[in-house]
Design an enzyme around this catalytic site. Structure first.
Site, PDB file in Angstrom:
ATOM      1  N   GLY A  78      41.566  55.591  16.620  1.00  0.00           N
ATOM      2  CA  GLY A  78      41.596  54.310  17.314  1.00  0.00           C
ATOM      3  C   GLY A  78      40.662  54.276  18.504  1.00  0.00           C
TER       4      GLY A  78
ATOM      5  N   ARG B 205      38.525  54.850  24.220  1.00  0.00           N
ATOM      6  CA  ARG B 205      38.010  54.395  25.514  1.00  0.00           C
ATOM      7  C   ARG B 205      37.254  53.073  25.378  1.00  0.00           C
ATOM      8  NH1 ARG B 205      33.016  58.537  27.006  1.00  0.00           N
ATOM      9  NH2 ARG B 205      32.248  58.850  24.900  1.00  0.00           N
TER      10      ARG B 205
ATOM     11  N   LYS C 215      33.431  49.803  27.165  1.00  0.00           N
ATOM     12  CA  LYS C 215      33.577  51.217  26.833  1.00  0.00           C
ATOM     13  C   LYS C 215      33.648  52.012  28.133  1.00  0.00           C
ATOM     14  CE  LYS C 215      31.716  54.926  23.944  1.00  0.00           C
ATOM     15  NZ  LYS C 215      30.665  55.297  22.968  1.00  0.00           N
TER      16      LYS C 215
ATOM     17  N   ASP D 178      41.558  60.135  29.298  1.00  0.00           N
ATOM     18  CA  ASP D 178      41.732  59.126  30.340  1.00  0.00           C
ATOM     19  C   ASP D 178      41.066  57.793  30.019  1.00  0.00           C
ATOM     20  OD1 ASP D 178      39.033  59.628  30.735  1.00  0.00           O
ATOM     21  OD2 ASP D 178      39.322  60.779  32.577  1.00  0.00           O
TER      22      ASP D 178
ATOM     23  N   ASP E  94      35.161  57.358  10.963  1.00  0.00           N
ATOM     24  CA  ASP E  94      35.560  56.399  12.001  1.00  0.00           C
ATOM     25  C   ASP E  94      34.365  55.932  12.823  1.00  0.00           C
ATOM     26  OD1 ASP E  94      36.146  59.301  12.716  1.00  0.00           O
ATOM     27  OD2 ASP E  94      35.995  58.439  14.714  1.00  0.00           O
TER      28      ASP E  94
ATOM     29  N   ASP F 273      28.557  53.846  17.994  1.00  0.00           N
ATOM     30  CA  ASP F 273      29.032  55.030  18.716  1.00  0.00           C
ATOM     31  C   ASP F 273      27.909  56.020  18.997  1.00  0.00           C
ATOM     32  OD1 ASP F 273      31.551  54.059  18.960  1.00  0.00           O
ATOM     33  OD2 ASP F 273      32.394  55.188  17.302  1.00  0.00           O
TER      34      ASP F 273
END
Length: 513
Positions: free
Chosen positions: A98, A101, A121, A133, A268, A278
């Protein structure tokens, strides 16, 4: 900016978790969770892509929009969320993943009806952060902003970057995963795409046997992003899968054309729209090497090496085929489509190489020519981009050693020069068989071969400068990447300096990059 026009059609259709809980957890049977950005007290704008903002319909930037760049103080119409997906990572099933960030603002529609999704992002943790985090550091954010825009201007399908901003806080990162964590400046990128839907969204629903949601997701994607599909029933999903295969093959061909190595081609990280998505431990090719991977996490197996990207994309499509099987229920169709993928990809790849060499069309003998060229490039460690720039200058009076020694990472001995001379003679003979003019051949080369690519050492220097408050190189690189088929800055059209051969964060990158 016109952020009041942002809508949330995705969350209006699909099941989701509406608890606004950012804590890491499984969220079965849903495709999204509502979550609020972390909020940052002292944001600072680094860059804003005014042309993209106008194109999407967001309009001009005003100082009051600074908060939006990092997800602060959002208007009531913006209901933020993160999506759930699954995936195969380095060949292994990883289960639920998922947006760890990434937080979606929703989509905006411009005056021409074009839809664009908007996503932060690095703006904080989500339920899918897997104990992380959800923040991003400056170096990875600069790399994503600049490279996604570079790919767009090169003509490669990609997500794009709207803005880059400091968050005003420091983030702890162990850059090379070697027990050496350090504080780094935090940053947020706003990235855009027609859609951020991935192979993994479909994998998750299929693995959970949520077949109704799987079908709804396929219908949603077809309706919104594949208007060319007009069939009904199972044929609709067959055409959908075929189109994804075609777009993926075309994307891989473009990566090979410009020398892009993604570095982490997990399922993904694969877009169902055939976009580059990405930007982590990627690299543009310096010296030509089919076994090159920029990702230290990919060593020693080199699963995602430059030369393997075609076959890995096919492997990833096999996993998507498994996810689609409940909709299509035709094993032979899926197998035949995936077997045809390899044929289509390699033909597209070789036609692309024809353009790079200025050939009029693909001929049977060209396969041997390309194979011999690849061997020569690896042996002589030729710079991929600069080799073709020099090849454009080749003529009957060329001194071969002088022409190519500045683009080789090894010393050109007499024996190596002899091999180059043999190659150029064969190349010139092949050009003579063209049925197009010399000028048409040269134009093919100019349009296929960039003069500028965004190399890792340039990014490294740029990030170092921004860290000390300088933006001159960032601005210069931005101008260069917007004009990649022109040589605006000759100092960028050189091979990687030897000083950067073993520099962490330049020649070696991790998934943290």
């Amino acid at each position: 900016m016109n952020i009041e026009q942002i809508k949330q059609p995705f969350t209006d259709i699909f099941p989701g978790d509406l608890s606004d809980n950012p804590m890491q957890r499984n969220t079965p049977k849903v495709l999204f969770s509502t979550v609020k950005p972390a909020g940052f007290n002292a944001p600072e704008r680094i860059a804003f892509n005014a042309d993209l903002a106008e194109e999407t319909g967001l309009g001009q930037y005003e100082e009051k929009d600074l908060d939006f760049l990092v997800g602060n103080n959002l208007p009531e119409n913006v209901k933020t969320y993160a999506t759930a997906y699954a995936g195969h990572q380095f060949g292994n099933w990883a289960g639920q993943l998922g947006d760890g960030r990434a937080i979606l603002a929703g989509e905006i529609i411009n005056k021409d009806g074009k839809k664009t999704e908007i996503q932060w992002k690095g703006s904080g943790a989500t339920p899918y952060s897997r104990h992380a985090d959800g923040r991003a550091v400056l170096r990875s954010s600069v790399r994503e902003y600049l490279m996604s825009e570079a790919m767009f201007h090169l003509g490669v399908p990609t997500t794009r970057a709207l803005s880059l901003a400091f968050t005003g806080e420091d983030v702890v990162r162990d850059m090379m995963y070697n027990g050496n964590p350090q504080l780094e400046k935090g940053a947020v990128v706003i990235r855009t795409a027609e859609s951020f839907l991935r192979f993994g969204h479909f994998e998750l629903m299929s693995a959970q046997q949520e077949y109704k949601t799987l079908q709804d997701l396929a219908d949603f994607t077809i309706k919104n992003y594949y208007p060319e599909i007009t069939a009904d029933g199972i044929d609709k999903y067959k055409q959908f899968f075929e189109n994804i295969c075609t777009r993926t093959a075309n994307l891989m061909t473009e990566w090979f054309r410009v020398g892009f190595v993604h570095g982490v081609m997990n399922t993904d990280n694969m877009s169902v729209l055939g976009l580059t998505i990405d930007y982590g431990p990627y690299s543009m090719m310096d010296e030509y090497d089919l076994n090159f991977t920029p990702n230290t996490t990919d060593l020693p197996g080199r699963r995602y090496a430059f030369g393997k990207q075609g076959q890995i994309s096919q492997w990833n499509l096999w996993q998507l085929a498994n996810a689609f099987h409940p909709l299509i229920k035709d094993e032979k169709f899926l197998e035949d489509t995936l077997n045809q993928y390899g044929t289509y990809f390699w033909e597209a790849h070789d036609k692309m190489l024809c353009r790079k060499f200025g050939f009029d069309r693909l001929r049977e003998s060209d396969e041997d020519f390309f194979t011999n060229w690849q061997g020569l490039m690896q042996e002589l460690q030729m710079d991929y981009t600069l080799f073709f720039n020099q090849l454009e200058k080749l003529n009957t009076q060329s001194d071969i050693k002088s022409l190519f020694e500045r683009v080789s990472y090894v010393i050109l001995t007499d024996q190596r020069v002899k091999k180059l001379e043999d190659f150029t003679r064969k190349y010139e003979a092949r050009l003579l068989s063209n049925t197009i003019s010399k000028e048409e051949s040269s134009e093919l080369m100019r349009s296929a071969n960039p003069k500028f690519t965004l190399r890792n050492y340039l990014l490294y220097e740029c990030i170092e400068e921004i860290n000390i408050g300088k933006t001159e190189m960032f601005e210069k690189l931005t101008k260069a990447l917007e004009n990649p088929y022109l040589e605006l800055y000759p100092e960028f059209s050189v091979k990687r300096p030897a000083a950067y051969d073993d520099t962490t964060g330049c020649s070696t990158l991790s998934c943290s990059s």
